[in-house]
Design an enzyme around this catalytic site. Structure first.
Site, PDB file in Angstrom:
ATOM      1  N   ARG A   1       0.850  -1.196   0.000  1.00 53.58           N
ATOM      2  CA  ARG A   1       0.000   0.000   0.000  1.00 53.58           C
ATOM      3  C   ARG A   1       0.882   1.241   0.000  1.00 53.58           C
ATOM      4  O   ARG A   1       1.896   1.291   0.702  1.00 53.58           O
ATOM      5  CB  ARG A   1      -0.888   0.021   1.235  1.00 53.58           C
ATOM      6  CG  ARG A   1      -1.868  -1.131   1.338  1.00 53.58           C
ATOM      7  CD  ARG A   1      -2.563  -1.121   2.683  1.00 53.58           C
ATOM      8  NE  ARG A   1      -1.607  -1.268   3.782  1.00 53.58           N
ATOM      9  CZ  ARG A   1      -1.939  -1.287   5.069  1.00 53.58           C
ATOM     10  NH1 ARG A   1      -3.212  -1.181   5.421  1.00 53.58           N
ATOM     11  NH2 ARG A   1      -1.013  -1.428   5.995  1.00 53.58           N
TER      12      ARG A   1
ATOM     13  N   LEU B   1      -3.997  -0.884  -5.069  1.00 57.05           N
ATOM     14  CA  LEU B   1      -4.714  -1.900  -5.832  1.00 57.05           C
ATOM     15  C   LEU B   1      -6.192  -1.574  -6.027  1.00 57.05           C
ATOM     16  O   LEU B   1      -6.859  -2.215  -6.849  1.00 57.05           O
ATOM     17  CB  LEU B   1      -4.577  -3.262  -5.149  1.00 57.05           C
ATOM     18  CG  LEU B   1      -3.162  -3.848  -5.081  1.00 57.05           C
ATOM     19  CD1 LEU B   1      -3.164  -5.143  -4.292  1.00 57.05           C
ATOM     20  CD2 LEU B   1      -2.594  -4.072  -6.483  1.00 57.05           C
TER      21      LEU B   1
ATOM     22  N   HIS C   1      -6.287 -15.882  13.934  1.00 63.52           N
ATOM     23  CA  HIS C   1      -4.827 -15.804  13.970  1.00 63.52           C
ATOM     24  C   HIS C   1      -4.267 -17.158  14.374  1.00 63.52           C
ATOM     25  O   HIS C   1      -5.004 -18.121  14.635  1.00 63.52           O
ATOM     26  CB  HIS C   1      -4.362 -14.717  14.926  1.00 63.52           C
ATOM     27  CG  HIS C   1      -4.367 -13.344  14.328  1.00 63.52           C
ATOM     28  ND1 HIS C   1      -3.649 -13.035  13.190  1.00 63.52           N
ATOM     29  CD2 HIS C   1      -4.982 -12.191  14.713  1.00 63.52           C
ATOM     30  CE1 HIS C   1      -3.839 -11.756  12.895  1.00 63.52           C
ATOM     31  NE2 HIS C   1      -4.637 -11.229  13.801  1.00 63.52           N
ATOM     32  N   ASP C   2      -2.945 -17.223  14.467  1.00 60.41           N
ATOM     33  CA  ASP C   2      -2.232 -18.463  14.734  1.00 60.41           C
ATOM     34  C   ASP C   2      -2.839 -19.243  15.898  1.00 60.41           C
ATOM     35  O   ASP C   2      -3.092 -20.449  15.803  1.00 60.41           O
ATOM     36  CB  ASP C   2      -0.765 -18.138  15.026  1.00 60.41           C
ATOM     37  CG  ASP C   2       0.148 -19.334  14.864  1.00 60.41           C
ATOM     38  OD1 ASP C   2       0.234 -20.139  15.816  1.00 60.41           O
ATOM     39  OD2 ASP C   2       0.780 -19.466  13.812  1.00 60.41           O
TER      40      ASP C   2
ATOM     41  N   ASP D   1       1.373 -20.203  11.260  1.00 56.18           N
ATOM     42  CA  ASP D   1       1.887 -19.294  10.238  1.00 56.18           C
ATOM     43  C   ASP D   1       3.093 -19.874   9.512  1.00 56.18           C
ATOM     44  O   ASP D   1       3.206 -19.761   8.288  1.00 56.18           O
ATOM     45  CB  ASP D   1       2.290 -17.965  10.881  1.00 56.18           C
ATOM     46  CG  ASP D   1       1.106 -17.070  11.183  1.00 56.18           C
ATOM     47  OD1 ASP D   1      -0.041 -17.504  10.964  1.00 56.18           O
ATOM     48  OD2 ASP D   1       1.314 -15.939  11.645  1.00 56.18           O
TER      49      ASP D   1
END
Length: 373
Positions: free
Chosen positions: A38, A73, A138-139, A168
């Site tokens: 970004r 994008l 998450h993990d 991950d």
């Protein structure tokens, strides 16, 4: 030296850990990795602490040797710039939730029309399909829902937070690079690329092969603190020494167990059942009678698979790891600060000779590959 990934062009649209680690492996082996970020803020990992200069050390460790391009994008111009890069790429790695790349106009079907040889790797928590495919997690969540976290328990019986991001890395980055290499080899034979669906949660089950085997065989689904590798035996255990430090003892095989019981002064336990709680208590009492340095000396020249638990600060100074050169390579951060590079499982024979490589400044490169004309 010819690097195995030299000439391979990679577009990295991933952030944080799994995707960037996967593309790091490729960059270390000679691939030309262009990281699309970004324009404002870039990869969120840049903002993490601690920092070394403008960027976090985490970002530097995971993005050594890549080049950064700032592209929006969501804009038409940005999408066209990304498509132009992807049209010339061999590999694309992305880590958005399912459907996001399609909404951006960069879905597999769209880009495969322009580049049918592209290996398009999508890394997500739960995969591209299924009831949980769009669930935010998450993990720790993947560990919890795969059954892995339940196998790890502390002295109070509660699950213990793991010190590594297992899903991950072992469920995401490693399977991704492995399947990308398979896909590139297949492309050598067919001239066709493919779509890879890498689910971090799915891949955790591979790591629990023994637990699945126990359950499927009728032996019983494993429990924390009861099985061979979850604390159920004296032969695979953590013991506290008199100085408050700990030993990791793993004398599973008979010859190691015999040596172990002899060193701790209890040779009569050589034929004892390690699953007997009384045996564990006896061994624990014997280990706690002496400080850890005494045990280190006694086990030094004995094959008993028993060592002292050390901190990371001690481990990086271990003469064994130092002699093997794990920490010889460096990362140069934007601004010039240099730190030790992340050791990666890429053989030295497959890596560039340059010891110091740069972590890219946000948007510091052009939207092109190194050898584009």
């Amino acid at each position: 030296m010819t690097l195995p990934m030299r000439g391979i062009k990679v577009v990295d649209l991933s952030t944080l850990l799994p995707g960037p680690m996967c593309t790091l492996f490729m960059a270390e082996a000679g691939a030309d990795v262009v990281k699309i970020e970004r324009p404002v803020g870039g990869d969120e990992m840049r903002s993490y602490v601690p920092k070394l200069g403008a960027d976090s050390v985490n970002f530097g460790l995971l993005n050594r040797g890549k080049r950064s391009v700032a592209i929006d994008l969501k804009s038409e111009a940005g999408r066209e710039a990304a498509l132009a890069l992807i049209a010339r790429a061999d590999v694309l790695v992305e880590q958005f939730r399912p459907g996001v790349m399609d909404r951006l106009g960069l879905g597999y079907e769209t880009v495969a029309e322009k580049n049918p040889r592209l290996v398009y790797c999508s890394i997500t928590g739960y995969g591209q399909t299924g009831p949980k495919s769009e669930v935010a997690a998450h993990d720790l969540n993947y560990l919890a829902e795969s059954g892995m976290l339940a196998l790890s328990a502390g002295s109070d019986g509660a699950p213990v937070l793991p010190p590594a991001l297992i899903a991950d890395i072992a469920g995401g980055a490693y399977p991704a690079i492995m399947n990308i290499l398979f896909a590139l080899r297949q492309r050598d034979q067919t001239e066709q690329g493919c779509r890879l669906d890498i689910s971090m949660a799915d891949n955790l089950f591979t790591l629990m092969y023994w637990a699945l085997g126990n359950g499927e065989s009728g032996y019983g689904w494993p429990k924390p603190g009861r099985e061979l590798v979850t604390g159920g035996t004296a032969r695979y255990q953590i013991y506290r020494a008199a100085d408050g430090r700990y030993l990791a003892a793993a004398p599973l095989e008979e010859k190691f167990w015999q040596n172990f019981t002899r060193v701790i002064g209890a040779p009569e336990l050589a034929t004892a059942d390690g699953l007997d709680p009384a045996v564990k208590e006896r061994v624990a009492a014997l280990i706690e009678s002496e400080p850890s340095n005494v045990w280190v000396e006694r086990f030094a020249d004995v094959d008993a698979c028993t060592v002292r638990i050390v901190g990371l600060d001690e481990a990086v100074k271990d003469p064994h790891f130092v002699q093997r050169g794990l920490f010889n390579r460096k990362v140069r951060m934007p601004g010039g600060a240099i730190m030790t590079a992340l050791p990666v499982p890429v053989a030295d024979a497959f890596r560039a000779a340059d010891v110091v490589r740069d972590s890219p400044a946000l948007g510091g490169g052009e939207p092109r590959f190194e050898h584009d004309v």
